[in-house]
Design a protein around this motif. Sequence first.
Motif, PDB file in Angstrom:
ATOM      1  N   SER A  63       4.931  -3.753   1.212  1.00 32.03           N
ATOM      2  CA  SER A  63       4.476  -4.932   1.964  1.00 32.03           C
ATOM      3  C   SER A  63       4.156  -6.096   1.033  1.00 32.03           C
ATOM      4  O   SER A  63       4.338  -7.262   1.405  1.00 32.03           O
ATOM      5  CB  SER A  63       3.256  -4.579   2.812  1.00 32.03           C
ATOM      6  OG  SER A  63       2.219  -4.002   2.037  1.00 32.03           O
ATOM      7  N   LEU A  64       3.700  -5.806  -0.186  1.00 24.65           N
ATOM      8  CA  LEU A  64       3.435  -6.874  -1.152  1.00 24.65           C
ATOM      9  C   LEU A  64       4.720  -7.603  -1.519  1.00 24.65           C
ATOM     10  O   LEU A  64       4.746  -8.841  -1.638  1.00 24.65           O
ATOM     11  CB  LEU A  64       2.778  -6.293  -2.407  1.00 24.65           C
ATOM     12  CG  LEU A  64       2.498  -7.286  -3.549  1.00 24.65           C
ATOM     13  CD1 LEU A  64       1.574  -8.405  -3.077  1.00 24.65           C
ATOM     14  CD2 LEU A  64       1.880  -6.562  -4.750  1.00 24.65           C
ATOM     15  N   SER A  65       5.808  -6.846  -1.667  1.00 16.17           N
ATOM     16  CA  SER A  65       7.101  -7.462  -1.980  1.00 16.17           C
ATOM     17  C   SER A  65       7.526  -8.424  -0.879  1.00 16.17           C
ATOM     18  O   SER A  65       8.039  -9.521  -1.147  1.00 16.17           O
ATOM     19  CB  SER A  65       8.155  -6.362  -2.176  1.00 16.17           C
ATOM     20  OG  SER A  65       9.411  -6.930  -2.466  1.00 16.17           O
ATOM     21  N   ALA A  67       5.406  -9.926   1.240  1.00 14.99           N
ATOM     22  CA  ALA A  67       4.452 -11.045   1.252  1.00 14.99           C
ATOM     23  C   ALA A  67       4.777 -12.049   0.163  1.00 14.99           C
ATOM     24  O   ALA A  67       4.627 -13.266   0.350  1.00 14.99           O
ATOM     25  CB  ALA A  67       3.029 -10.515   1.092  1.00 14.99           C
ATOM     26  N   TYR A 161      -8.033  -8.581  -6.419  1.00 14.49           N
ATOM     27  CA  TYR A 161      -6.986  -9.413  -7.010  1.00 14.49           C
ATOM     28  C   TYR A 161      -7.613 -10.437  -7.941  1.00 14.49           C
ATOM     29  O   TYR A 161      -8.798 -10.769  -7.851  1.00 14.49           O
ATOM     30  CB  TYR A 161      -6.180 -10.133  -5.929  1.00 14.49           C
ATOM     31  CG  TYR A 161      -7.002 -11.045  -5.037  1.00 14.49           C
ATOM     32  CD1 TYR A 161      -7.307 -12.348  -5.439  1.00 14.49           C
ATOM     33  CD2 TYR A 161      -7.469 -10.620  -3.798  1.00 14.49           C
ATOM     34  CE1 TYR A 161      -8.070 -13.181  -4.629  1.00 14.49           C
ATOM     35  CE2 TYR A 161      -8.229 -11.442  -2.989  1.00 14.49           C
ATOM     36  CZ  TYR A 161      -8.527 -12.723  -3.415  1.00 14.49           C
ATOM     37  OH  TYR A 161      -9.283 -13.553  -2.616  1.00 14.49           O
ATOM     38  N   PHE A 176      -2.727 -15.733   1.888  1.00  9.10           N
ATOM     39  CA  PHE A 176      -1.774 -14.734   1.375  1.00  9.10           C
ATOM     40  C   PHE A 176      -2.255 -13.323   1.672  1.00  9.10           C
ATOM     41  O   PHE A 176      -1.485 -12.466   2.130  1.00  9.10           O
ATOM     42  CB  PHE A 176      -1.601 -14.916  -0.138  1.00  9.10           C
ATOM     43  CG  PHE A 176      -1.173 -13.673  -0.846  1.00  9.10           C
ATOM     44  CD1 PHE A 176       0.144 -13.238  -0.783  1.00  9.10           C
ATOM     45  CD2 PHE A 176      -2.092 -12.895  -1.549  1.00  9.10           C
ATOM     46  CE1 PHE A 176       0.540 -12.059  -1.414  1.00  9.10           C
ATOM     47  CE2 PHE A 176      -1.707 -11.727  -2.173  1.00  9.10           C
ATOM     48  CZ  PHE A 176      -0.388 -11.305  -2.107  1.00  9.10           C
ATOM     49  N   THR A 179      -1.698 -12.394   5.247  1.00 11.35           N
ATOM     50  CA  THR A 179      -0.282 -12.133   5.524  1.00 11.35           C
ATOM     51  C   THR A 179       0.135 -10.770   4.990  1.00 11.35           C
ATOM     52  O   THR A 179       0.837 -10.005   5.673  1.00 11.35           O
ATOM     53  CB  THR A 179       0.584 -13.242   4.896  1.00 11.35           C
ATOM     54  OG1 THR A 179       0.263 -14.497   5.498  1.00 11.35           O
ATOM     55  CG2 THR A 179       2.066 -12.958   5.084  1.00 11.35           C
ATOM     56  N   TRP A 180      -0.294 -10.461   3.777  1.00  9.56           N
ATOM     57  CA  TRP A 180       0.025  -9.155   3.181  1.00  9.56           C
ATOM     58  C   TRP A 180      -0.511  -8.022   4.058  1.00  9.56           C
ATOM     59  O   TRP A 180       0.189  -7.048   4.344  1.00  9.56           O
ATOM     60  CB  TRP A 180      -0.562  -9.093   1.776  1.00  9.56           C
ATOM     61  CG  TRP A 180      -0.337  -7.801   1.042  1.00  9.56           C
ATOM     62  CD1 TRP A 180       0.660  -6.886   1.246  1.00  9.56           C
ATOM     63  CD2 TRP A 180      -1.145  -7.270  -0.019  1.00  9.56           C
ATOM     64  NE1 TRP A 180       0.529  -5.821   0.377  1.00  9.56           N
ATOM     65  CE2 TRP A 180      -0.568  -6.027  -0.419  1.00  9.56           C
ATOM     66  CE3 TRP A 180      -2.282  -7.720  -0.669  1.00  9.56           C
ATOM     67  CZ2 TRP A 180      -1.114  -5.240  -1.437  1.00  9.56           C
ATOM     68  CZ3 TRP A 180      -2.818  -6.946  -1.699  1.00  9.56           C
ATOM     69  CH2 TRP A 180      -2.243  -5.730  -2.064  1.00  9.56           C
ATOM     70  N   SER A 181      -1.753  -8.145   4.522  1.00  8.43           N
ATOM     71  CA  SER A 181      -2.349  -7.093   5.348  1.00  8.43           C
ATOM     72  C   SER A 181      -1.609  -6.955   6.684  1.00  8.43           C
ATOM     73  O   SER A 181      -1.415  -5.842   7.179  1.00  8.43           O
ATOM     74  CB  SER A 181      -3.838  -7.367   5.586  1.00  8.43           C
ATOM     75  OG  SER A 181      -4.046  -8.509   6.399  1.00  8.43           O
ATOM     76  N   CYS A 184       1.642  -5.114   6.048  1.00 11.27           N
ATOM     77  CA  CYS A 184       1.389  -3.699   5.785  1.00 11.27           C
ATOM     78  C   CYS A 184       1.038  -2.946   7.070  1.00 11.27           C
ATOM     79  O   CYS A 184       1.500  -1.820   7.294  1.00 11.27           O
ATOM     80  CB  CYS A 184       0.267  -3.556   4.758  1.00 11.27           C
ATOM     81  SG  CYS A 184       0.020  -1.867   4.165  1.00 11.27           S
TER      82      CYS A 184
END
Length: 451
Positions: A63-65, A67, A161, A176, A179-181, A184
Amino acid sequence: MAGGVVLVSSSIIQPVNSNQSGRTKIHLTPYDLSLLQFDYAQRGLLFPKPDPDFNLISRLKTSLSLALDIYFPFAGRLVKTENLEDETVSFYIDCDGSGARFLHAEAESVSVSDFLQPDGSVPDFTKHFFPADDFKSVDGVTVPLLVIQVTEMKDGVFISYCYNHMVADGVSVWGFFHTWSMICSTGSGFNHKPLVLKGWFLEGIDYPIHIPVSESERPPPSREVLSSVPITKEWIFHFTEENISDLKAKANSEVDSSDDLGIVSSLQAVSAHMWRSIIRHSCVCREQETYCKLVVDLRQRVTPPLEKDSFGNMVYITSATATVEELLDRGLGWAALQINKLVRSQTNENCKSFAEDWVRNVKNVKSGLGSRVDGDTIVIASSPRFEVYNKDFGWGKPIAVRAGPSNSISGKLNLFTGINEGSIDVQANLWSDVITNLLADVEFLEHVTTA
């Protein structure tokens, strides 16, 4: 690592779209470049532990990729160029997709109850739950602009982070993180609108800005100064909704009704209460000036205004000033009004003046000690307006938020929304004797709880 934290792996996560043709080049403004020597900002969220079959690390990386494909500046690198014609240097962000660093760590002996002390103290070991406590913005030439650390605990997970403050500010990084969460938790890249870069540049200034080489070099640490500084401690002070309402009412009852600046806000009342209380116990002489430094978001203050969630760094550090005598003798309302006036004075003209003056006389914000060892300054960072408890990665919402050790000097206050609606948490880094005195100060504790 230390403090019971063991590093399991370190990897670079790149945006899922590896094609960087036509990649973006982001020029840096005076607001960005003034933070060249600033430490990477650190924040983190504590979660309950997910079920073993959640595939935590794999899902977070995937999911980080995705985001980073949306928030592509975080996957870039800082570029430094030498200007031979005038012996200066310039910087810009190359959105080349190099990627962010992802650290997977374990702290099997640490429990959530160890992390969340009932008296409000922040255990010293928590600093090891954050990545890169020694990066400065200028280091972005050789290190990632964003570093993530996921630490699996006995019964919890801490996701933290650190990021280069020249690239983004709190508005951008929490956007950010949300969005990442979301990616995921849903398992896919949801329909996210394209990232809007801040797009604010002062007319009449040539970009890239040329700055002296001396301002671009990382200064060596001063061991002499460090050895003479008293020990600091971190503590969480909790303001309930009722605490805040009472403080706001008290402050406004003390403000001259003929003043046309408007009502003192809840945040201004809380900030004034912290300012007065800390200075009261800092052994600063009554004739000396004291400062309340604020980080102000300029997006809606420039002309024309920017989008509220535009990506980039659009914050400015400014100070309310008073003598100790004025601050302590004139009451909460007067102190809150000084902060109110300061915030209201941040206009488009102020923004332009700061940028123009900075280009004429380059002066970077130095993180660390400086005059603040005198105990005459508080610095209010972060904001309770940032939504931090809605960051659900798919196994539950956060149970606590913390700031890391970077940029920590005595007087540094990180303000977060509390877990209960309408409340505010203040993570304070203060000299040990100031903490001790605050915890025994009846006037201070009347509006605060540490449990």
